[in-house]
Motif scaffolding. Structure first.
Motif, PDB file in Angstrom:
ATOM      1  N   MET A 231      39.586  19.926  50.808  1.00 55.05           N
ATOM      2  CA  MET A 231      40.751  19.450  50.091  1.00 55.05           C
ATOM      3  C   MET A 231      40.256  18.611  48.912  1.00 55.05           C
ATOM      4  O   MET A 231      39.518  17.659  49.093  1.00 55.05           O
TER       5      MET A 231
ATOM      6  N   ILE B 106      44.934  15.896  47.579  1.00 50.79           N
ATOM      7  CA  ILE B 106      45.259  14.754  48.432  1.00 50.79           C
ATOM      8  C   ILE B 106      46.364  13.912  47.809  1.00 50.79           C
ATOM      9  O   ILE B 106      47.273  13.451  48.506  1.00 50.79           O
TER      10      ILE B 106
ATOM     11  N   TRP C  76      49.586  15.844  48.274  1.00 52.81           N
ATOM     12  CA  TRP C  76      49.984  15.820  49.677  1.00 52.81           C
ATOM     13  C   TRP C  76      50.543  14.443  50.032  1.00 52.81           C
ATOM     14  O   TRP C  76      51.536  14.347  50.761  1.00 52.81           O
ATOM     15  N   THR C  77      49.943  13.384  49.505  1.00 57.81           N
ATOM     16  CA  THR C  77      50.437  12.028  49.754  1.00 57.81           C
ATOM     17  C   THR C  77      51.830  11.849  49.157  1.00 57.81           C
ATOM     18  O   THR C  77      52.700  11.210  49.763  1.00 57.81           O
TER      19      THR C  77
ATOM     20  N   ALA D 282      48.617  20.561  54.894  1.00 56.16           N
ATOM     21  CA  ALA D 282      47.270  19.954  54.955  1.00 56.16           C
ATOM     22  C   ALA D 282      46.235  20.990  55.394  1.00 56.16           C
ATOM     23  O   ALA D 282      45.138  21.033  54.834  1.00 56.16           O
TER      24      ALA D 282
END
Length: 144
Positions: free
Chosen positions: A1, A6, A9-10, A141
């Protein structure tokens, strides 16, 4: 990733927390939140080149629309799961569905126990946006 993934995704995680809060407190999932999830997920698809999941997302939307017409599932849940599933690799979609169903079952059992303990005669609905967010965040994820 990658570091960029990241961050996105956050951002999805943060939006999912807001969606869960609204679904628990108001029992609604706003169209604006579904649109934000859709835009982020489309960006992730373009970034990762995972276009095969678009086909499955359309099937989920059409199947969910039929279930909505039969009053089995709410329209917000259908829009939310369709928006998320665009970014989930087809190899992880069955796993994601399994997580959603298991999390939804756990929430249903907890609500049933709460209803029995408090001897409530009211009709309870399950805030299914919560298990959808949980399962789809795991699926995304894994797909990144």
């Amino acid at each position: 990733m990658s570091n960029n993934s990241i961050i996105w995704w956050t951002f999805l995680f943060t939006i999912s927390c807001i969606i869960c809060y609204q679904d628990i407190t108001r029992r609604t999932i706003s169209n604006r939140m579904c649109l934000i999830v859709l835009i982020i997920c489309i960006f992730l698809v373009i970034k990762n080149g995972n276009y095969s999941s678009l086909y499955y997302s359309v099937i989920i939307f059409l199947g969910g629309f039929i279930l909505f017409i039969k009053k089995v599932i709410a329209a917000g849940d259908v829009k939310l799961i369709s928006s998320f599933f665009i970014a989930i690799n087809q190899n992880y979609q069955l796993l994601t569905f399994t997580i959603i169903l298991l999390a939804g079952g756990v929430i249903s059992i907890v609500l049933l126990i709460h209803k029995i303990i408090n001897k409530e005669n009211t009709t309870m609905t399950v805030p299914y946006g919560v298990p959808i967010c949980i399962g789809c965040l795991f699926g995304i994820a894994a797909s990144l």
